[in-house]
Structure formats: C-alpha cells, structure tokens
Design a protein around this motif. Structure first.
Motif, short mmCIF file in Angstrom:
data_model
loop_
_atom_site.label_atom_id
_atom_site.label_comp_id
_atom_site.label_asym_id
_atom_site.label_seq_id
_atom_site.Cartn_x
_atom_site.Cartn_y
_atom_site.Cartn_z
N ALA A 49 -51.66 -2.22 -25.39
CA ALA A 49 -50.78 -1.93 -26.52
C ALA A 49 -49.56 -2.84 -26.52
O ALA A 49 -48.87 -2.97 -27.54
N ASN A 50 -49.28 -3.49 -25.39
CA ASN A 50 -48.15 -4.41 -25.27
C ASN A 50 -48.61 -5.82 -24.92
O ASN A 50 -47.88 -6.59 -24.30
N HIS A 51 -49.83 -6.16 -25.33
CA HIS A 51 -50.38 -7.47 -24.98
C HIS A 51 -51.12 -8.04 -26.18
O HIS A 51 -51.90 -7.34 -26.83
N LEU A 52 -50.86 -9.30 -26.50
CA LEU A 52 -51.54 -9.99 -27.60
C LEU A 52 -52.08 -11.33 -27.08
O LEU A 52 -51.42 -12.01 -26.30
N ARG A 53 -53.28 -11.68 -27.53
CA ARG A 53 -53.85 -12.97 -27.15
C ARG A 53 -54.04 -13.80 -28.41
O ARG A 53 -54.71 -13.38 -29.35
N PHE A 54 -53.46 -14.99 -28.42
CA PHE A 54 -53.58 -15.92 -29.54
C PHE A 54 -54.51 -17.06 -29.15
O PHE A 54 -54.57 -17.46 -27.99
N VAL A 55 -55.20 -17.59 -30.14
CA VAL A 55 -56.04 -18.75 -29.88
C VAL A 55 -55.98 -19.69 -31.08
O VAL A 55 -56.04 -19.25 -32.23
N SER A 56 -55.84 -20.96 -30.80
CA SER A 56 -55.77 -21.97 -31.84
C SER A 56 -57.16 -22.28 -32.37
O SER A 56 -58.14 -22.22 -31.62
N PRO A 57 -57.28 -22.62 -33.65
CA PRO A 57 -58.59 -23.04 -34.18
C PRO A 57 -59.14 -24.27 -33.49
O PRO A 57 -60.33 -24.56 -33.58
N HIS A 58 -58.26 -25.00 -32.79
CA HIS A 58 -58.66 -26.26 -32.17
C HIS A 58 -58.92 -26.12 -30.66
O HIS A 58 -59.18 -27.11 -29.99
N HIS A 111 -48.56 -21.97 -18.47
CA HIS A 111 -48.38 -22.51 -19.81
C HIS A 111 -49.10 -21.66 -20.86
O HIS A 111 -48.91 -21.87 -22.07
N GLN A 112 -49.91 -20.70 -20.41
CA GLN A 112 -50.63 -19.81 -21.32
C GLN A 112 -49.88 -18.51 -21.59
O GLN A 112 -50.32 -17.71 -22.42
N VAL A 113 -48.78 -18.29 -20.90
CA VAL A 113 -48.15 -16.97 -20.89
C VAL A 113 -46.73 -17.01 -21.46
O VAL A 113 -45.93 -17.89 -21.11
N ILE A 114 -46.44 -16.06 -22.34
CA ILE A 114 -45.09 -15.88 -22.90
C ILE A 114 -44.71 -14.42 -22.74
O ILE A 114 -45.52 -13.52 -23.01
N VAL A 165 -53.48 -18.05 -25.61
CA VAL A 165 -52.08 -17.89 -25.22
C VAL A 165 -51.79 -16.40 -25.20
O VAL A 165 -52.05 -15.69 -26.18
N HIS A 166 -51.26 -15.93 -24.10
CA HIS A 166 -51.05 -14.50 -23.91
C HIS A 166 -49.57 -14.13 -24.10
O HIS A 166 -48.70 -14.66 -23.40
N LEU A 167 -49.32 -13.24 -25.04
CA LEU A 167 -47.98 -12.73 -25.27
C LEU A 167 -47.87 -11.34 -24.65
O LEU A 167 -48.52 -10.39 -25.11
N PHE A 168 -47.09 -11.24 -23.59
CA PHE A 168 -46.83 -9.95 -22.94
C PHE A 168 -45.49 -9.42 -23.43
O PHE A 168 -44.45 -10.07 -23.27
N VAL A 169 -45.52 -8.24 -24.03
CA VAL A 169 -44.31 -7.65 -24.58
C VAL A 169 -43.86 -6.51 -23.67
O VAL A 169 -44.65 -5.64 -23.31
N TYR A 170 -42.59 -6.53 -23.29
CA TYR A 170 -42.07 -5.50 -22.39
C TYR A 170 -40.84 -4.84 -22.99
O TYR A 170 -40.18 -5.39 -23.86
N GLY A 171 -40.57 -3.63 -22.53
CA GLY A 171 -39.43 -2.90 -23.04
C GLY A 171 -38.16 -3.11 -22.24
O GLY A 171 -37.06 -3.06 -22.78
N LYS A 172 -38.33 -3.35 -20.92
CA LYS A 172 -37.15 -3.50 -20.08
C LYS A 172 -37.49 -4.29 -18.82
O LYS A 172 -38.62 -4.24 -18.33
N LEU A 198 -44.25 -19.57 -29.49
CA LEU A 198 -45.67 -19.44 -29.79
C LEU A 198 -46.18 -20.64 -30.57
O LEU A 198 -47.27 -21.16 -30.30
N GLN A 199 -45.40 -21.08 -31.53
CA GLN A 199 -45.79 -22.22 -32.35
C GLN A 199 -45.97 -23.46 -31.49
O GLN A 199 -46.96 -24.21 -31.63
N GLU A 200 -45.04 -23.69 -30.58
CA GLU A 200 -45.13 -24.86 -29.71
C GLU A 200 -46.33 -24.76 -28.76
O GLU A 200 -47.05 -25.74 -28.55
#
Length: 314
Positions: free
Chosen positions: A183-192, A237-240, A197-204, A284-286
């Motif tokens: 519920a606090n994790h998103l994985r992005f992937v480029s069409p290319h 480099h895959q983790v934010i 790229v893993h976005l880990f979202v934390y509260g504190k 994320l864009q970069e």
C-alpha cells in the motif's frame, strides 16, 4: 509479478475473499472510513460477492487474477495467549464479557486487503533474478498484527519454488520497522526499459525527530522501506524514498494508495500527497529517463478530504 524471462513477463492481480467474520469494528485509528462505520451492520456475504464480481470484471478485461484464501477467524490462539480458556464458546463469551475490543480484533477479516499483505520485487529488478517477497509486519494496529505469520504460510504455499522466489520473514515486530506492505510501494517502468523504478513511500523516519503528523499516527517508517529495498536486492539507482505529507495523514491518508496510484509510467497523484511533491516528480522523471507521465490532481480541484471520502485514487 515477473518471470525470469522478461519477454514473457506478465502482471497478475491478487485479491482475497472477504471472510465471514467481517464486521465494522472501527479498529483502524487514522482510517476515516473505519472510524465512521464503527458498529454498523456488516454483510460479509454481500461483500464477498462484490469482491468476486470485481475479480470477474478484471478477468474479462484479460487481466490474470489470483485469489488468496481468508485467514482463520476467530483467532482463538490470540485469545488463549491473553488468558481466555476453555471451549471455543467459553473463550468467545468471556472475551465478549470482559474486553470486547479483543474479541473484535480476533474476529477481524482485515486480511481481505491484499495491498497490505506484502511488498514484492519482480525478478527483472533483483540482483539474483528471483522474485522477492516480504510479508508486512502490520504492527501499527492490534488486529492487523495477527496476520503476518499466516500470510507468510499462504505466500510460501502459492510461491513454492525456491529457485524462483525468496519469501522472507516479516521485518522485526518493532516500531522502528513498522511496515504496511505494498500500500506504500509503487513500481514504475519506462516504455523503453524492462527495469523498474521503485517508489517507497513512508510516513515517518524513526531516527529523526522531524515533524510527521499531529492528529493521526504515521504508520510506515523510512527504516522499514529501506530494509525491504536492501533485502530485495534492488540497485540504489532504482529506488526513491518519499515522505507522506503530514497534512494528508492528518486528514485520513493512512496509506499512500489512498492518495496516489500508478501503472507503468503513468502516475496519478494529489498535489499534497508528499512532503515535497515537486521534488519527487522531478526525481522520478529523471530516473525514468523523461518518460514519466504525471497527472496531478490539484487541491483546488479535489481537496484532501474529498480524496479520502471518495477513495478516487484507491
């Protein structure tokens, strides 16, 4: 989830069946819907049928669908550990009489929310080419802390091959490593690219006294997210890591999936989702090589309260 051969990679949607002890106990402090519905009459059968209908719709759309079984409830072992004894009816009657909150926790069917079951890293992203899975410890609430051990058993039963899957124990049952799952994790992937790229979202952050939230507790910790990224073998480099906006938490955004959602490189999010939303989007864009497709919902278009009440992003 991904196979080792990226040419045959598929996504599988996992859901669970609503258990027959489902009820509105108001057990999740910080979850506005949970609090508002406390003590209302529940209809577990209707809820289960609604869930199956949703799964059927996804299957008709061509999305592979898997179903995880509900957990055993009531959790009599939990009640016995707390000193209730005798036959099943004696245990339940005594808990109802002396501390009904414990009975409610023992009956909770909250394992229906599979987004909290675990965090997953697909094989295409990991150093050993295996799928890595960490069951969430869910220590922020009593009723959910009863789930991790059985969740791990289910996952090990489903993902049996040790050559393809690594299933860990939940993180230590301690506030520093409070983990609420995907519920606090998103994985992005480029069409290319196949690499995600893993976005880990934390509260504190546990080791920092910086302000998090005032009204409701922040659940996911930075330390838990960092530990999962390490054990899953993700390259740095895959983790934010992104911190939830404390204002959003106090309005009822208890998990990131209440305020943002993504698919591949498309990202739908509220402008107040993160502590520094502009910086996160730029990062994320970069990292995605400029392929991110951000769709920001402005607070003037949809307030945080409206987002929580409507569950638009969820």
């Amino acid at each position: 989830m991904n196979s080792v051969d990226t040419k045959k990679t598929i996504d599988v949607n996992f859901d669970s069946i609503v258990g027959n002890t489902h009820h509105y106990g108001g057990l999740a402090y910080g979850n506005i819907a949970s609090i508002k519905h406390k003590h209302r009459v529940a209809n577990p059968k209707m809820a289960a049928l609604q869930g199956l209908h949703k799964m059927h719709v996804l299957m008709q759309l061509g999305i592979p669908q898997a179903i995880l079984p509900p957990h055993y409830r009531p959790h009599l072992g939990f009640l016995r550990e707390l000193g209730f004894s005798g036959k099943t009816e004696d245990i339940l009657r005594s808990a109802y009489t002396h501390q009904i909150e414990l009975l409610s926790a023992a009956f909770s069917a909250s394992a229906m929310w599979v987004a909290n079951a675990a965090t997953v890293a697909p094989s295409v992203d990991t150093v050993d080419g295996k799928i890595h899975i960490t069951p969430a410890n869910l220590i922020s609430h009593l009723h959910r802390s009863l789930e991790p051990s059985f969740t791990k058993k289910i996952l090990k039963s489903v993902f049996k091959s040790v050559d393809l899957f690594t299933i860990y124990d939940p993180l230590p049952q301690q506030q520093t490593f409070s983990d609420e799952g995907a519920a606090n994790h998103l994985r992005f992937v480029s069409p290319h690219s196949d690499e995600g790229v893993h976005l880990f979202v934390y509260g504190k952050p546990s080791f920092d006294n910086a302000r998090t939230s005032y009204r409701f507790p922040a659940r996911q910790t930075l330390e838990a997210s960092m530990a999962i990224a390490r054990r899953h073998g993700l390259n740095t480099h895959q983790v934010i890591f992104a911190q939830q906006n404390p204002v959003a938490i106090d309005v009822g955004v208890f998990h990131n999936d209440v305020i943002s959602v993504n698919n591949a490189h498309v990202f739908l999010y509220h402008e107040k989702a993160f502590l520094n939303t502009t910086q996160i989007i730029r990062q994320l864009q970069e990292t995605l090589g400029g392929s991110l497709c951000p769709i920001q919902v402005a607070d003037s278009e949809l307030s945080l309260s409206e987002a929580v009440n409507s569950y638009l992003f969820n």
